[in-house]
Write a protein that holds these residues in place. Structure first.
Motif, PDB file in Angstrom:
ATOM      1  N   ASP A 140      55.724  26.221 101.476  1.00 27.91           N
ATOM      2  CA  ASP A 140      56.815  25.803 100.428  1.00 27.91           C
ATOM      3  C   ASP A 140      56.166  24.405  99.622  1.00 27.91           C
ATOM      4  OD1 ASP A 140      56.403  23.789 102.444  1.00 27.91           O
ATOM      5  OD2 ASP A 140      58.620  23.483 102.858  1.00 27.91           O
ATOM      6  N   LYS A 141      54.683  24.162  99.895  1.00 29.25           N
ATOM      7  CA  LYS A 141      54.055  23.294  99.441  1.00 29.25           C
ATOM      8  C   LYS A 141      53.294  23.773  98.005  1.00 29.25           C
ATOM      9  CE  LYS A 141      52.600  20.866 103.526  1.00 29.25           C
ATOM     10  NZ  LYS A 141      51.540  20.355 104.324  1.00 29.25           N
ATOM     11  N   GLY A 142      53.794  23.043  96.983  1.00 29.83           N
ATOM     12  CA  GLY A 142      53.505  23.348  95.608  1.00 29.83           C
ATOM     13  C   GLY A 142      52.141  22.789  95.064  1.00 29.83           C
ATOM     14  N   ILE A 143      52.139  22.257  93.942  1.00 28.17           N
ATOM     15  CA  ILE A 143      51.071  21.636  93.286  1.00 28.17           C
ATOM     16  C   ILE A 143      51.435  19.981  92.589  1.00 28.17           C
ATOM     17  CG2 ILE A 143      49.865  23.702  92.746  1.00 28.17           C
ATOM     18  CD1 ILE A 143      51.697  23.460  89.952  1.00 28.17           C
ATOM     19  N   PRO A 144      50.454  19.206  92.398  1.00 30.48           N
ATOM     20  CA  PRO A 144      50.951  18.100  91.630  1.00 30.48           C
ATOM     21  C   PRO A 144      51.038  18.526  90.044  1.00 30.48           C
ATOM     22  CG  PRO A 144      48.524  18.176  92.199  1.00 30.48           C
ATOM     23  CD  PRO A 144      49.247  19.428  92.746  1.00 30.48           C
ATOM     24  N   TYR A 145      51.896  17.769  89.467  1.00 29.02           N
ATOM     25  CA  TYR A 145      52.186  18.130  88.070  1.00 29.02           C
ATOM     26  C   TYR A 145      52.176  16.900  87.294  1.00 29.02           C
ATOM     27  CZ  TYR A 145      57.097  17.016  89.008  1.00 29.02           C
ATOM     28  OH  TYR A 145      58.333  16.147  89.281  1.00 29.02           O
TER      29      TYR A 145
ATOM     30  N   VAL B 189      57.425  23.732  96.039  1.00 32.77           N
ATOM     31  CA  VAL B 189      57.327  24.901  95.273  1.00 32.77           C
ATOM     32  C   VAL B 189      58.630  25.102  94.558  1.00 32.77           C
ATOM     33  CG1 VAL B 189      57.422  27.648  95.294  1.00 32.77           C
ATOM     34  CG2 VAL B 189      56.161  26.229  96.586  1.00 32.77           C
ATOM     35  N   THR B 190      59.842  24.629  94.965  1.00 32.18           N
ATOM     36  CA  THR B 190      61.050  24.642  94.406  1.00 32.18           C
ATOM     37  C   THR B 190      61.164  23.733  93.127  1.00 32.18           C
ATOM     38  OG1 THR B 190      62.470  25.027  96.487  1.00 32.18           O
ATOM     39  CG2 THR B 190      63.470  24.123  94.701  1.00 32.18           C
ATOM     40  N   GLU B 191      60.528  22.513  93.270  1.00 32.97           N
ATOM     41  CA  GLU B 191      60.459  21.579  92.151  1.00 32.97           C
ATOM     42  C   GLU B 191      59.637  22.287  90.781  1.00 32.97           C
ATOM     43  OE1 GLU B 191      60.082  17.044  93.276  1.00 32.97           O
ATOM     44  OE2 GLU B 191      59.104  18.145  95.012  1.00 32.97           O
ATOM     45  N   ILE B 192      58.599  22.688  91.500  1.00 33.74           N
ATOM     46  CA  ILE B 192      57.782  23.529  90.304  1.00 33.74           C
ATOM     47  C   ILE B 192      58.368  24.663  89.535  1.00 33.74           C
ATOM     48  CG2 ILE B 192      55.570  24.440  89.850  1.00 33.74           C
ATOM     49  CD1 ILE B 192      55.342  21.436  90.572  1.00 33.74           C
ATOM     50  N   ASN B 193      59.055  25.443  90.376  1.00 34.41           N
ATOM     51  CA  ASN B 193      59.702  26.462  89.953  1.00 34.41           C
ATOM     52  C   ASN B 193      61.119  26.086  88.882  1.00 34.41           C
ATOM     53  OD1 ASN B 193      58.185  28.424  91.044  1.00 34.41           O
ATOM     54  ND2 ASN B 193      59.661  28.687  92.858  1.00 34.41           N
TER      55      ASN B 193
ATOM     56  N   MET C 208      51.003  29.940  86.135  1.00 37.38           N
ATOM     57  CA  MET C 208      49.559  30.563  86.685  1.00 37.38           C
ATOM     58  C   MET C 208      49.049  29.639  88.010  1.00 37.38           C
ATOM     59  SD  MET C 208      48.701  33.144  85.177  1.00 37.38           S
ATOM     60  CE  MET C 208      47.055  33.179  85.620  1.00 37.38           C
ATOM     61  N   LEU C 209      49.285  28.145  87.925  1.00 37.98           N
ATOM     62  CA  LEU C 209      48.849  27.423  89.152  1.00 37.98           C
ATOM     63  C   LEU C 209      49.719  27.408  90.084  1.00 37.98           C
ATOM     64  CD1 LEU C 209      48.078  24.002  87.013  1.00 37.98           C
ATOM     65  CD2 LEU C 209      46.528  25.694  88.068  1.00 37.98           C
ATOM     66  N   ILE C 210      50.961  27.705  90.084  1.00 36.46           N
ATOM     67  CA  ILE C 210      51.695  27.541  91.617  1.00 36.46           C
ATOM     68  C   ILE C 210      51.645  29.053  92.088  1.00 36.46           C
ATOM     69  CG2 ILE C 210      53.854  28.908  90.360  1.00 36.46           C
ATOM     70  CD1 ILE C 210      53.983  25.951  92.770  1.00 36.46           C
ATOM     71  N   ARG C 211      51.273  30.154  91.212  1.00 38.38           N
ATOM     72  CA  ARG C 211      51.038  31.236  92.221  1.00 38.38           C
ATOM     73  C   ARG C 211      49.478  31.393  92.410  1.00 38.38           C
ATOM     74  NH1 ARG C 211      52.520  35.711  87.668  1.00 38.38           N
ATOM     75  NH2 ARG C 211      51.371  34.161  86.770  1.00 38.38           N
TER      76      ARG C 211
END
Length: 486
Positions: free
Chosen positions: A173-178, A191-195, A164-167
């Protein structure tokens, strides 16, 4: 034993009712740090009680009201998010009167200073943090079936929350902290790392989950396979969509008939439902609920009482064949049939005849998974499979339906039937984004409210939420320069 149970209620209440402002920081449990929880979990007997309490609390979090602590009536768990995001798409219009859900529909809540983005970010990171607590506690709990199943559910739900958060928050190509159970990365990952994290969690969850459960509230192999089909559609990995669709549909030889599906979407015992939450007098949030905002007939809700109707987009309604039974879901303006419900408003699709706002909440049904497979097959050029699935679904919805389209035209046909079938179930906004569809509401004859007649091009930053100010203030690893554009 009694002292453990007593302590359990205290701990689960503290864990799952508090709301820390430091969303991605590890001390979200307020009264009990992760170190304290690990210490408590060393007692094997207590550990599983504790973990099961947190697990149950997360399930309740999906239907709870006031998650952000601001007493907003558009904050009642996952179905509030589903409804709100549908209102950000082309496919749902509304008559905004009370202010609830207006920030979604009017694109006025995605900025860093607004309550909406604070609510969304805090909601899912809170869930993730508590799941990490379970996963840490299970590290030394053995490998019994119960332990492994709980571990699988925890990884599956963590994947769901991160998905939900990544979308919502990924920009380019910038994702989210996790945060995981072993790594607290509060800098913005790619984004690649989060995916990769989501995929790893889902695959582990699938391996560990049980094939069956006593309740549809519990993630099983089938429902996790269903989550994998959503993830792989997002990734455009269509071969894996087909693979996991078949695994998700092991108990379904064909699509469920419309007569069974068409019950108001209120009963988790419906054979079409794969994942949902049973609601009753003990867990109802009354009119502050999905049906309170969707049911056009319950006079105690926001629709019939306040006139805040939710309507299908005129273009989508007109795209249905005149013989399509799903037209009955929406008001056609015939007041003898629909009373005062305005044209195109939800009339019968979402209808809680209990009148007490205790209709069950749906998160996944088999019809969605069939449509996921049809879309993937069409994208792969397997025209025969996509056509067969459409014919199977539509055979009980429109007796005159035929499909001979192939290639790009077939892909568009699958998309159209998906948009109609899943209207109001929480897919339209994310589908619009992954298909590369512009927001176009200001068209001749539009039935969208003037305050919602926005038009934004494909790839617009308006389709991405900004991180809330509370997160930026708490997390010095996201500098202002890395905030999403407004």
């Amino acid at each position: 034993m009694r002292k453990y149970i007593y302590s359990l209620f205290i701990l689960s209440g503290v864990l799952l009712t508090s709301c820390s402002e430091d969303f991605t920081q590890p001390e979200q449990t307020d009264g009990f740090s992760n170190d304290k929880m690990k210490e408590l979990a060393k007692n094997p007997e207590f550990a599983m009680y504790l973990n099961n309490a947190i697990d149950a609390g997360i399930g309740n979090k999906l239907i709870s009201w006031n998650n952000d602590g601001r007493s907003r009536h558009d904050d009642f768990g996952q179905k509030a998010v589903d409804l709100g995001l549908d209102l950000m798409s082309n496919d749902m219009a509304m008559i905004p009167k009370t202010g609830w859900f207006g920030p979604y529909y009017q694109y006025s809540g995605r900025g860093e200073a607004y309550i909406l983005t604070s609510n969304l970010w805090g909601y899912y990171t809170f869930i993730i943090d508590n799941l990490n607590t379970i996963i840490v506690n299970l590290e030394n709990s053995g490998d019994s079936e119960e332990v492994l199943a709980l571990k699988g559910r925890s990884h599956g739900m963590r994947a769901f929350a991160n998905f939900m958060l990544i979308r919502l928050y990924a920009s380019g190509d910038k994702g989210i902290p996790y945060a995981t159970e072993s790594n607290k990365n509060y800098a913005r990952a790619s984004v690649t790392e989060i995916n990769d994290l989501i995929e790893k969690d889902l695959l582990l969850a699938y391996d560990l989950a049980l094939p069956n459960a006593s309740s549809k509230e519990t993630l099983t192999k089938s429902t996790i396979a269903g989550l994998l089909t959503r993830f792989y559609l997002y990734k455009k990995d269509y071969a894996n969509v087909v693979k996991y669709s078949d695994l998700a549909l092991t108990n379904f030889s064909k699509a469920v008939s419309f007569a069974i599906v068409n019950d108001g979407f209120v009963n988790s015992s419906n054979p079409d439902w794969m994942w949902g939450k049973e609601r009753n007098a003990s867990n109802t949030t009354d009119f502050i609920s999905f049906f309170g905002h969707m049911d056009s007939y319950n006079g105690g809700g926001y629709v019939a009482y306040a006139g805040e109707y939710k309507m299908i987009d005129k273009r989508l309604y007109d795209a249905m064949s005149v013989t399509d039974k799903r037209r009955e879901w929406f008001s056609n303006g015939d007041k003898e049939v629909y009373g005062i419900v305005p044209l195109y408003a939800n009339a019968t699709k979402f209808r809680d005849k209990t009148t007490n706002f205790i209709g069950d909440y749906i998160y996944m049904r088999s019809t969605e998974i069939f449509l996921n497979k049809a879309e993937a097959a069409a994208e792969l050029g397997d025209n025969a499979t996509a056509q067969a699935i459409l014919k199977d679904i539509m055979s009980t919805r429109d007796e005159k339906y035929t499909v001979t389209k192939t290639g790009a035209a077939l892909i568009e046909e699958v998309r159209l039937q998906r948009r109609i079938e899943l209207w109001g179930e929480g897919f339209a906004f994310f589908d619009m984004k992954r298909w590369g569809i512009a927001l176009e509401r200001n068209y001749p004859g539009s039935n969208h409210a003037d305050s919602g007649k926005w038009s934004y091009p494909v790839g617009s930053p308006k389709f991405v939420f900004q991180f809330p100010l509370r997160e930026l203030q708490a997390n010095d690893k996201i500098p202002p320069s890395e905030q999403n554009p407004f």
